[in-house]
Scaffold this motif. Structure first.
Motif, PDB file in Angstrom:
ATOM      1  N   TYR A 255      56.113 -76.189 -73.941  1.00 55.91           N
ATOM      2  CA  TYR A 255      56.758 -74.952 -73.525  1.00 55.91           C
ATOM      3  C   TYR A 255      57.240 -75.111 -72.088  1.00 55.91           C
ATOM      4  N   LEU A 256      58.545 -74.919 -71.904  1.00 56.41           N
ATOM      5  CA  LEU A 256      59.175 -75.191 -70.619  1.00 56.41           C
ATOM      6  C   LEU A 256      59.184 -73.952 -69.725  1.00 56.41           C
ATOM      7  N   ALA A 257      59.101 -74.190 -68.421  1.00 63.29           N
ATOM      8  CA  ALA A 257      59.109 -73.099 -67.443  1.00 63.29           C
ATOM      9  C   ALA A 257      58.094 -72.028 -67.830  1.00 63.29           C
ATOM     10  N   ALA A 258      56.878 -72.463 -68.072  1.00 67.03           N
ATOM     11  CA  ALA A 258      55.822 -71.584 -68.571  1.00 67.03           C
ATOM     12  C   ALA A 258      55.341 -70.629 -67.484  1.00 67.03           C
ATOM     13  N   PRO A 259      54.796 -69.486 -67.882  1.00 67.39           N
ATOM     14  CA  PRO A 259      54.260 -68.538 -66.898  1.00 67.39           C
ATOM     15  C   PRO A 259      52.980 -69.065 -66.272  1.00 67.39           C
ATOM     16  N   GLU A 260      52.579 -68.452 -65.189  1.00 69.13           N
ATOM     17  CA  GLU A 260      51.368 -68.893 -64.506  1.00 69.13           C
ATOM     18  C   GLU A 260      50.108 -68.485 -65.252  1.00 69.13           C
ATOM     19  N   HIS A 261      50.218 -67.526 -66.166  1.00 69.65           N
ATOM     20  CA  HIS A 261      49.042 -67.022 -66.885  1.00 69.65           C
ATOM     21  C   HIS A 261      49.251 -67.092 -68.390  1.00 69.65           C
ATOM     22  N   VAL A 262      48.356 -67.768 -69.094  1.00 63.52           N
ATOM     23  CA  VAL A 262      48.315 -67.748 -70.557  1.00 63.52           C
ATOM     24  C   VAL A 262      46.851 -67.625 -70.971  1.00 63.52           C
ATOM     25  N   GLU A 263      46.627 -67.275 -72.236  1.00 64.11           N
ATOM     26  CA  GLU A 263      45.260 -67.169 -72.733  1.00 64.11           C
ATOM     27  C   GLU A 263      45.116 -67.846 -74.080  1.00 64.11           C
ATOM     28  N   LEU A 264      43.969 -68.493 -74.267  1.00 63.71           N
ATOM     29  CA  LEU A 264      43.605 -69.071 -75.552  1.00 63.71           C
ATOM     30  C   LEU A 264      42.450 -68.275 -76.131  1.00 63.71           C
ATOM     31  N   GLU A 265      42.706 -67.557 -77.236  1.00 62.43           N
ATOM     32  CA  GLU A 265      41.639 -66.859 -77.939  1.00 62.43           C
ATOM     33  C   GLU A 265      40.936 -67.858 -78.844  1.00 62.43           C
ATOM     34  N   VAL A 266      39.612 -67.941 -78.736  1.00 59.78           N
ATOM     35  CA  VAL A 266      38.858 -69.003 -79.406  1.00 59.78           C
ATOM     36  C   VAL A 266      38.217 -68.572 -80.714  1.00 59.78           C
ATOM     37  N   GLY A 267      38.383 -67.311 -81.090  1.00 62.05           N
ATOM     38  CA  GLY A 267      37.895 -66.866 -82.385  1.00 62.05           C
ATOM     39  C   GLY A 267      36.537 -66.200 -82.378  1.00 62.05           C
ATOM     40  N   THR A 268      35.964 -66.008 -81.194  1.00 61.07           N
ATOM     41  CA  THR A 268      34.639 -65.392 -81.092  1.00 61.07           C
ATOM     42  C   THR A 268      34.678 -64.016 -80.436  1.00 61.07           C
ATOM     43  N   GLY A 269      35.883 -63.537 -80.128  1.00 59.91           N
ATOM     44  CA  GLY A 269      36.017 -62.319 -79.347  1.00 59.91           C
ATOM     45  C   GLY A 269      36.203 -62.621 -77.875  1.00 59.91           C
ATOM     46  N   ALA A 270      36.217 -63.916 -77.539  1.00 61.71           N
ATOM     47  CA  ALA A 270      36.440 -64.356 -76.161  1.00 61.71           C
ATOM     48  C   ALA A 270      37.725 -65.165 -76.079  1.00 61.71           C
ATOM     49  N   ALA A 271      38.242 -65.273 -74.868  1.00 59.83           N
ATOM     50  CA  ALA A 271      39.430 -66.078 -74.618  1.00 59.83           C
ATOM     51  C   ALA A 271      39.247 -66.838 -73.315  1.00 59.83           C
ATOM     52  N   VAL A 272      39.945 -67.960 -73.192  1.00 57.31           N
ATOM     53  CA  VAL A 272      39.998 -68.680 -71.927  1.00 57.31           C
ATOM     54  C   VAL A 272      41.298 -68.302 -71.242  1.00 57.31           C
ATOM     55  N   ALA A 273      41.203 -67.637 -70.107  1.00 58.38           N
ATOM     56  CA  ALA A 273      42.372 -67.290 -69.309  1.00 58.38           C
ATOM     57  C   ALA A 273      42.687 -68.462 -68.385  1.00 58.38           C
ATOM     58  N   ILE A 274      43.941 -68.911 -68.431  1.00 60.17           N
ATOM     59  CA  ILE A 274      44.365 -70.068 -67.644  1.00 60.17           C
ATOM     60  C   ILE A 274      45.420 -69.603 -66.658  1.00 60.17           C
ATOM     61  N   ASP A 275      45.094 -69.683 -65.369  1.00 60.62           N
ATOM     62  CA  ASP A 275      46.030 -69.303 -64.309  1.00 60.62           C
ATOM     63  C   ASP A 275      46.354 -70.534 -63.484  1.00 60.62           C
ATOM     64  N   ALA A 276      47.648 -70.797 -63.320  1.00 57.99           N
ATOM     65  CA  ALA A 276      48.058 -72.048 -62.699  1.00 57.99           C
ATOM     66  C   ALA A 276      49.170 -71.837 -61.681  1.00 57.99           C
ATOM     67  N   THR A 277      49.215 -72.702 -60.686  1.00 54.40           N
ATOM     68  CA  THR A 277      50.342 -72.775 -59.763  1.00 54.40           C
ATOM     69  C   THR A 277      50.773 -74.231 -59.666  1.00 54.40           C
ATOM     70  N   GLY A 278      52.059 -74.467 -59.570  1.00 57.18           N
ATOM     71  CA  GLY A 278      52.577 -75.833 -59.416  1.00 57.18           C
ATOM     72  C   GLY A 278      52.867 -76.532 -60.722  1.00 57.18           C
ATOM     73  N   TRP A 279      52.133 -76.176 -61.780  1.00 57.07           N
ATOM     74  CA  TRP A 279      52.391 -76.731 -63.098  1.00 57.07           C
ATOM     75  C   TRP A 279      53.570 -75.980 -63.727  1.00 57.07           C
TER      76      TRP A 279
END
Length: 330
Positions: A255-279
């Motif tokens: 995915y090109l020119a991606a936002p600084e924040h995305v989330e991966l929902e893992v199926g347990t009611g939780a998600a991993v929030a990923i916040d990035a700069t420079g990538w």
């Protein structure tokens, strides 16, 4: 999150048997144990940073936060192979085919792709993931409620790297536990006298309850390159879905020119929030039936620079950061 890495880790079988191999192995273990003891004496911080022998006897840094969270960083590859919440729940995933004998990069956790992402002029994903990184420093804030353990690793050019990539450089990778959050800071400095170019990524593996329950949000509307059918000639499209899902087929999309924040929902009611700069990009990957033994247990969401090369002039540097945090699904 699930409480442990399901499949565990195991070293590969010896390349040759007999007493000579045993003697060599004992000598290697002795040297490694001595090196780990020296690192602990020089860089260890009681209760926060500890140097131990990891899988295969490899030198490993254990970061321990006062809240109970922990992270495990191997010097080989500069790879974060474990990140646990205060509850003991593991967030990352190490594949069952991972080996810890330096015969190949560690398959899982957060490996480096540098100075090349994917195939190209040099070995797959470059050389940073199969070399020993050096410890530059460790720290732990002395504020009682903010004692964040941290390790700074460094990789520089060598005769080995210069044969593949003829440039002088210094890569600095800092891993920090801020409470239960995992933070990374990756810097690449040009220490030579001519410009160089590179592509790069953090090839992060996340453990999921089951791949068909996982989904990535925050990518709708982005242009993406679908490499699942033909990696050399990826199909270009625009993401129309609110969430990228898995389980029905191989998923390999940039995915090109991606936002600084995305989330991966893992199926347990939780998600991993990923916040990035420079990538600039995000790679989403699951191997499906090409890895029957483990594909159901993980998804890769990778912060990356893939669509263009980064150019760094002599004396200058490039920097990217990530902050990983487990959150409840809204």
């Amino acid at each position: 999150m699930q409480a442990c890495i399901k499949s565990g880790c195991r070293p590969s079988a010896p390349a040759f048997g007999g007493r000579v191999r045993s003697d060599v192995r004992r000598a290697q273990v002795k040297v490694c144990a001595s090196a780990v003891a020296d690192m602990q004496k020089k860089y260890g911080i009681p209760g926060s940073v500890e140097f131990v022998e990891g899988q295969g006897g490899l030198p490993t840094v254990m970061l321990k936060h006062a809240c109970g969270a922990s992270a495990q960083v191997y010097l080989f590859g500069g790879a974060v192979c474990s990140w646990k919440q205060a509850s003991g729940d593991e967030v990352l995933y190490v594949r069952p085919d991972a080996v810890f004998d330096k015969s190949k990069p560690i398959s899982g956790g957060v490996p480096h792709c540098f100075p090349q992402f994917g195939p190209g002029a040099m070995q797959q994903h470059g050389f940073a993931r199969n070399l020993d990184w050096e410890v530059a420093s460790t720290s732990a804030d002395f504020q009682p409620d903010e004692r964040d353990p941290e390790v700074e690793l460094v990789l520089s050019e060598s005769d080995y790297t210069l044969k593949m990539w003829p440039h002088k450089f210094k890569a600095v990778y800092t891993v920090t536990l801020h409470g239960e959050q995992l933070r990374t800071d990756f810097r690449v400095m040009n220490t030579g006298d001519k410009p160089f170019e590179f592509t790069t990524a953090l090839h992060t593996y996340f453990e999921v309850l089951h791949v068909d329950k996982a989904k990535v949000t925050g990518l709708k509307g982005l242009t993406y390159l679908d490499k699942s059918k033909d990696p050399k000639n990826p199909a270009k499209g625009t993401e129309q879905r609110e969430a990228v899902t898995f389980g029905k087929d191989l998923v390999d999309s940039v995915y090109l020119a991606a936002p600084e924040h995305v989330e991966l929902e893992v199926g347990t009611g939780a998600a991993v929030a990923i916040d990035a700069t420079g990538w600039e990009d995000i790679v989403v990957w699951n191997p499906h039936l090409t890895m029957k033994a483990c594909y159901e247990n993980f998804v890769c969401v990778e912060n990356a620079i893939t669509n263009r090369s980064i150019t760094v002039q002599p004396g200058e540097s490039w920097r990217a950061t990530t902050n990983f945090q487990v959150v409840d699904v809204q």
